[in-house]
Design a protein around this motif. Structure first.
Motif, PDB file in Angstrom:
ATOM      1  N   ASP A   9       0.848  -1.183   0.000  1.00 24.13           N
ATOM      2  CA  ASP A   9       0.000   0.000   0.000  1.00 24.13           C
ATOM      3  C   ASP A   9       0.892   1.245   0.000  1.00 24.13           C
ATOM      4  N   PRO A  10       1.088   1.857  -1.160  1.00 22.53           N
ATOM      5  CA  PRO A  10       1.969   3.035  -1.207  1.00 22.53           C
ATOM      6  C   PRO A  10       1.413   4.239  -0.459  1.00 22.53           C
ATOM      7  N   GLU A  11       0.117   4.210  -0.116  1.00 21.05           N
ATOM      8  CA  GLU A  11      -0.523   5.332   0.580  1.00 21.05           C
ATOM      9  C   GLU A  11      -0.663   5.079   2.081  1.00 21.05           C
ATOM     10  N   ARG A  12       0.070   4.105   2.597  1.00 23.12           N
ATOM     11  CA  ARG A  12      -0.078   3.762   4.007  1.00 23.12           C
ATOM     12  C   ARG A  12       0.305   4.945   4.903  1.00 23.12           C
ATOM     13  N   GLN A  14       1.832   7.095   8.112  1.00 27.14           N
ATOM     14  CA  GLN A  14       3.148   7.161   8.715  1.00 27.14           C
ATOM     15  C   GLN A  14       3.130   6.518  10.108  1.00 27.14           C
TER      16      GLN A  14
END
Length: 333
Positions: A9-12, A14
């Motif tokens: 998931d590149p949008e996970r 922080q």
């Protein structure tokens, strides 16, 4: 991770949006994520102080829906949402007591006489398997092509299943391989095999004490586990030997968020035939500080199972995996 091998998931979110895993967050329904490179999301589905364990359900990626039963000590490998519910003081006290109660390790050394007996037993079993394979005529296999595709051979899945059904070991093998592929630390199924492996004299056991009093009850008795280990070793070794392989080239990759820790004793070692898979593990994630990659030619006699003949190793992951019997003297594998 930008991988073509593993989902991510590149949008996970922080890490700062989560809190470090502690016993107080082990409340059914709490959401969190594993501290792996892709921050796999999880939900707590059960907490069992009597077994010193908690269960999580994997909520994304290839293993979505899988449930892992983990030691309370493993809570530190997770992080939880900042609004997660907190365990009541009474429950937290029980969890702390359970963690302390099971915070013990056990070492089982290999007895030379037991090892000699196991080696003789394995040699006899290999002879039986050799004759069995000759009668069932395994198909020719292009191993290099299978490794390139990272997928096993369905005709060999069926052949192995036939062999195991005849021995009454098919369900045991399916459960073992499915657990190992998903998470060998889930539950104590793999631990039971590791203890029996040491009792056979094939690899020392150095790990946590048994938490489940029913670990060695049928159909998972010590005798059945030993039969499974010997039969599996014999089948895989004869199969690969029939292809004129006495060694195989395997890879491992690892990435950690700090210094590389000392290598711990492992009864079963996971490796891959695929350099690309090992490279993916080597890449790690945004918080990786140390990464290493190993390559080694390993004797076929250490192979317990491989993706080539094991259907469960092809059901969710395409990792071209091999499972080896541990070798304490081997610094890489």
């Amino acid at each position: 991770m930008g991988s073509t091998i593993y989902e991510s998931d590149p949008e996970r979110a922080q890490d700062g949006e989560f809190v470090a895993g502690e016993l107080t967050y082990l409340v059914v329904g709490n959401n969190g994520r594993l501290l792996d490179a892709r921050r796999t999301p999880i939900t707590v589905t059960a907490v069992n102080p009597d077994l010193g364990a908690f269960e999580v359900e994997i909520r994304a990626f290839e293993d979505a829906g899988a449930r892992w039963l983990l030691s309370l000590d493993d809570v530190g490998h997770f992080q939880f949402a900042r609004d997660a519910s907190l365990a009541s003081p009474d429950v937290l006290a029980r969890l702390e007591g359970a963690r302390a109660r099971f915070a013990r390790t056990e070492r089982i050394e290999c007895d030379p006489a037991s090892r000699e007996a196991a080696v003789r037993r394995l040699a006899g079993e290999r002879s039986v398997v050799r004759d069995w394979l000759a009668r069932h005529n395994p198909p020719p296999v292009n191993v290099a092509r299978l490794i390139q595709r990272r997928t096993g051979e369905p005709t060999l899945f069926a052949l192995l299943d036939k062999f195991l059904v005849e021995r009454g070991l098919d369900e045991l093998d399916r459960a073992f391989s499915k657990t190992f592929v998903s998470n060998p630390r889930s539950g104590e199924l793999i631990k039971g095999h590791a203890i029996v492996l040491a009792e056979l004299g094939l690899c020392p056991y150095d790990g946590q004490v048994v938490r489940d009093p029913e670990l060695f009850k049928e159909p998972w008795s010590r005798a059945r586990r030993a039969e499974h280990i010997i039969a599996r070793l014999a089948f895989v070794q004869e199969l690969w030997s029939s292809w004129k392989h006495e060694t195989v080239t395997l890879y491992r990759g690892a990435a950690v968020d700090g210094p590389l820790p000392a290598r711990s004793q492992a009864s079963f070692v996971s490796a891959t035939f695929s350099r690309e898979v090992a490279s993916e593990h080597f890449e790690g994630g945004p918080t990786t500080q140390t990464a290493v990659m190993w390559r080694q030619r390993v004797p076929v006699r250490r192979l317990l199972m491989t993706f080539v003949e094991t259907s469960e190793m092809n059901s969710r992951f395409d990792e071209a995996e091999a499972v080896l019997i541990g070798d304490p003297a081997n610094r890489a594998f």
